[in-house]
Write a protein that holds these residues in place. Structure first.
Motif, PDB file in Angstrom:
ATOM      1  N   THR A   1       0.830  -1.194   0.000  1.00 41.11           N
ATOM      2  CA  THR A   1       0.000   0.000   0.000  1.00 41.11           C
ATOM      3  C   THR A   1       0.869   1.250   0.000  1.00 41.11           C
ATOM      4  OG1 THR A   1      -0.100   0.071   2.393  1.00 41.11           O
ATOM      5  CG2 THR A   1      -1.827  -1.168   1.278  1.00 41.11           C
ATOM      6  N   THR A   2       0.320   2.299  -0.584  1.00 40.65           N
ATOM      7  CA  THR A   2       1.006   3.591  -0.609  1.00 40.65           C
ATOM      8  C   THR A   2      -0.021   4.675  -0.358  1.00 40.65           C
ATOM      9  OG1 THR A   2       0.637   4.031  -2.956  1.00 40.65           O
ATOM     10  CG2 THR A   2       2.568   2.717  -2.409  1.00 40.65           C
ATOM     11  N   ARG A   3       0.433   5.887  -0.226  1.00 36.72           N
ATOM     12  CA  ARG A   3      -0.473   7.014  -0.058  1.00 36.72           C
ATOM     13  C   ARG A   3      -0.931   7.557  -1.416  1.00 36.72           C
ATOM     14  NH1 ARG A   3      -1.210   8.665   4.922  1.00 36.72           N
ATOM     15  NH2 ARG A   3       0.300   8.150   6.507  1.00 36.72           N
ATOM     16  N   ILE A   4      -0.419   6.986  -2.478  1.00 34.61           N
ATOM     17  CA  ILE A   4      -0.791   7.402  -3.827  1.00 34.61           C
ATOM     18  C   ILE A   4      -2.011   6.586  -4.255  1.00 34.61           C
ATOM     19  CG2 ILE A   4      -0.051   7.560  -6.234  1.00 34.61           C
ATOM     20  CD1 ILE A   4       2.860   7.601  -5.087  1.00 34.61           C
ATOM     21  N   PRO A   5      -3.113   7.250  -4.603  1.00 34.85           N
ATOM     22  CA  PRO A   5      -4.311   6.500  -4.990  1.00 34.85           C
ATOM     23  C   PRO A   5      -4.129   5.788  -6.334  1.00 34.85           C
ATOM     24  CG  PRO A   5      -4.670   8.837  -5.318  1.00 34.85           C
ATOM     25  CD  PRO A   5      -3.318   8.688  -4.665  1.00 34.85           C
ATOM     26  N   CYS A   6      -4.902   4.760  -6.516  1.00 32.82           N
ATOM     27  CA  CYS A   6      -4.916   4.024  -7.774  1.00 32.82           C
ATOM     28  C   CYS A   6      -5.293   4.974  -8.915  1.00 32.82           C
ATOM     29  CB  CYS A   6      -5.934   2.887  -7.673  1.00 32.82           C
ATOM     30  SG  CYS A   6      -6.207   2.020  -9.227  1.00 32.82           S
ATOM     31  N   ARG A   7      -4.717   4.762 -10.059  1.00 32.61           N
ATOM     32  CA  ARG A   7      -5.005   5.642 -11.209  1.00 32.61           C
ATOM     33  C   ARG A   7      -6.444   5.513 -11.683  1.00 32.61           C
ATOM     34  NH1 ARG A   7      -2.584   2.426 -16.279  1.00 32.61           N
ATOM     35  NH2 ARG A   7      -2.661   0.371 -15.328  1.00 32.61           N
ATOM     36  N   PHE A   8      -7.130   4.456 -11.296  1.00 37.94           N
ATOM     37  CA  PHE A   8      -8.515   4.253 -11.709  1.00 37.94           C
ATOM     38  C   PHE A   8      -9.526   4.751 -10.669  1.00 37.94           C
ATOM     39  CE2 PHE A   8      -6.199   0.666 -13.781  1.00 37.94           C
ATOM     40  CZ  PHE A   8      -6.244   1.181 -15.064  1.00 37.94           C
ATOM     41  N   LEU A   9      -9.042   5.249  -9.557  1.00 42.37           N
ATOM     42  CA  LEU A   9      -9.927   5.728  -8.503  1.00 42.37           C
ATOM     43  C   LEU A   9     -10.466   7.114  -8.838  1.00 42.37           C
ATOM     44  CD1 LEU A   9     -11.141   5.424  -5.648  1.00 42.37           C
ATOM     45  CD2 LEU A   9      -9.065   6.533  -4.794  1.00 42.37           C
ATOM     46  N   ASP A  10     -11.774   7.234  -8.815  1.00 41.84           N
ATOM     47  CA  ASP A  10     -12.412   8.542  -8.966  1.00 41.84           C
ATOM     48  C   ASP A  10     -12.415   9.168  -7.572  1.00 41.84           C
ATOM     49  OD1 ASP A  10     -14.378  10.623  -8.884  1.00 41.84           O
ATOM     50  OD2 ASP A  10     -15.265   9.803 -10.717  1.00 41.84           O
ATOM     51  N   LEU A  11     -11.638  10.207  -7.389  1.00 44.27           N
ATOM     52  CA  LEU A  11     -11.475  10.808  -6.068  1.00 44.27           C
ATOM     53  C   LEU A  11     -12.741  11.453  -5.529  1.00 44.27           C
ATOM     54  CD1 LEU A  11      -7.925  12.364  -6.476  1.00 44.27           C
ATOM     55  CD2 LEU A  11      -8.566  10.229  -5.340  1.00 44.27           C
ATOM     56  N   HIS A  12     -13.655  11.825  -6.398  1.00 40.75           N
ATOM     57  CA  HIS A  12     -14.899  12.450  -5.946  1.00 40.75           C
ATOM     58  C   HIS A  12     -15.926  11.416  -5.493  1.00 40.75           C
ATOM     59  CE1 HIS A  12     -13.536  16.399  -7.081  1.00 40.75           C
ATOM     60  NE2 HIS A  12     -13.149  15.904  -8.243  1.00 40.75           N
ATOM     61  N   THR A  13     -16.073  10.339  -6.249  1.00 41.74           N
ATOM     62  CA  THR A  13     -17.062   9.317  -5.898  1.00 41.74           C
ATOM     63  C   THR A  13     -16.467   8.212  -5.032  1.00 41.74           C
ATOM     64  OG1 THR A  13     -16.623   7.948  -7.844  1.00 41.74           O
ATOM     65  CG2 THR A  13     -18.306   9.689  -8.064  1.00 41.74           C
ATOM     66  N   ARG A  14     -15.133   8.140  -5.009  1.00 46.18           N
ATOM     67  CA  ARG A  14     -14.395   7.096  -4.287  1.00 46.18           C
ATOM     68  C   ARG A  14     -14.701   5.709  -4.845  1.00 46.18           C
ATOM     69  NH1 ARG A  14     -14.803   8.150   1.993  1.00 46.18           N
ATOM     70  NH2 ARG A  14     -13.049   6.726   1.969  1.00 46.18           N
ATOM     71  N   GLN A  15     -14.989   5.650  -6.133  1.00 49.01           N
ATOM     72  CA  GLN A  15     -15.273   4.375  -6.783  1.00 49.01           C
ATOM     73  C   GLN A  15     -14.295   4.134  -7.924  1.00 49.01           C
ATOM     74  OE1 GLN A  15     -19.373   4.581  -7.961  1.00 49.01           O
ATOM     75  NE2 GLN A  15     -20.100   4.115  -5.913  1.00 49.01           N
TER      76      GLN A  15
ATOM     77  N   ARG B   1     -13.188   3.461 -11.567  1.00 51.36           N
ATOM     78  CA  ARG B   1     -13.755   3.810 -12.874  1.00 51.36           C
ATOM     79  C   ARG B   1     -13.776   2.630 -13.844  1.00 51.36           C
ATOM     80  NH1 ARG B   1     -10.434   9.318 -13.152  1.00 51.36           N
ATOM     81  NH2 ARG B   1      -8.840   7.781 -12.848  1.00 51.36           N
ATOM     82  N   VAL B   2     -13.046   1.580 -13.541  1.00 51.86           N
ATOM     83  CA  VAL B   2     -12.984   0.414 -14.438  1.00 51.86           C
ATOM     84  C   VAL B   2     -13.338  -0.867 -13.678  1.00 51.86           C
ATOM     85  CG1 VAL B   2     -11.292   1.451 -16.007  1.00 51.86           C
ATOM     86  CG2 VAL B   2     -10.505   0.122 -14.031  1.00 51.86           C
ATOM     87  N   TYR B   3     -14.220  -0.755 -12.697  1.00 50.74           N
ATOM     88  CA  TYR B   3     -14.500  -1.861 -11.774  1.00 50.74           C
ATOM     89  C   TYR B   3     -14.790  -3.180 -12.491  1.00 50.74           C
ATOM     90  CZ  TYR B   3     -16.325  -4.426  -7.799  1.00 50.74           C
ATOM     91  OH  TYR B   3     -16.525  -5.361  -6.826  1.00 50.74           O
ATOM     92  N   GLU B   4     -15.621  -3.156 -13.505  1.00 47.39           N
ATOM     93  CA  GLU B   4     -16.005  -4.388 -14.193  1.00 47.39           C
ATOM     94  C   GLU B   4     -14.809  -5.062 -14.868  1.00 47.39           C
ATOM     95  OE1 GLU B   4     -17.747  -1.481 -14.619  1.00 47.39           O
ATOM     96  OE2 GLU B   4     -19.393  -2.044 -13.302  1.00 47.39           O
ATOM     97  N   HIS B   5     -13.776  -4.290 -15.201  1.00 50.84           N
ATOM     98  CA  HIS B   5     -12.620  -4.821 -15.934  1.00 50.84           C
ATOM     99  C   HIS B   5     -11.322  -4.654 -15.140  1.00 50.84           C
ATOM    100  CE1 HIS B   5     -15.357  -4.892 -19.327  1.00 50.84           C
ATOM    101  NE2 HIS B   5     -15.626  -3.629 -19.077  1.00 50.84           N
ATOM    102  N   ARG B   6     -11.413  -4.458 -13.842  1.00 52.95           N
ATOM    103  CA  ARG B   6     -10.249  -4.090 -13.034  1.00 52.95           C
ATOM    104  C   ARG B   6      -9.124  -5.117 -13.068  1.00 52.95           C
ATOM    105  NH1 ARG B   6     -14.308  -5.886 -10.156  1.00 52.95           N
ATOM    106  NH2 ARG B   6     -14.038  -7.271  -8.392  1.00 52.95           N
TER     107      ARG B   6
END
Length: 77
Positions: A2-16, A18-23
């Motif tokens: 783990t790091t303090r850098i969020p995943c590139r696919f994380l939508d910071l506003h919705t916290r979801q 963006r590519v969940y179905e194909h992650r």
């Protein structure tokens, strides 16, 4: 890891994701969360749905546990 850098696919506003179905196809670092992994890691937030579900499952006794307890109590009578 783990790091303090969020995943590139994380939508910071919705916290979801963006590519969940194909992650697992697009995100090499995506981890498949199993009940065992959720119980062991400390980086998932308390409000995470996986954490909440896992806590609920641990709090509710399984059918086998309640059936065994019921049979043991009948034998003692």
């Amino acid at each position: 890891m783990t790091t303090r850098i969020p995943c590139r696919f994380l939508d910071l506003h919705t916290r979801q994701c963006r590519v969940y179905e194909h992650r697992f196809e697009v995100g090499e670092e995506c981890q498949k969360l199993t009940p065992q992994l959720v119980a062991e890691v400390d980086w998932l937030p308390e409000e995470c749905a996986y954490v909440q579900w896992n806590k609920q499952q641990c709090a509710v006794p399984s059918f086998e546990q309640t059936d065994t307890a019921h049979r043991k109590s009948k034998k003692r009578r």
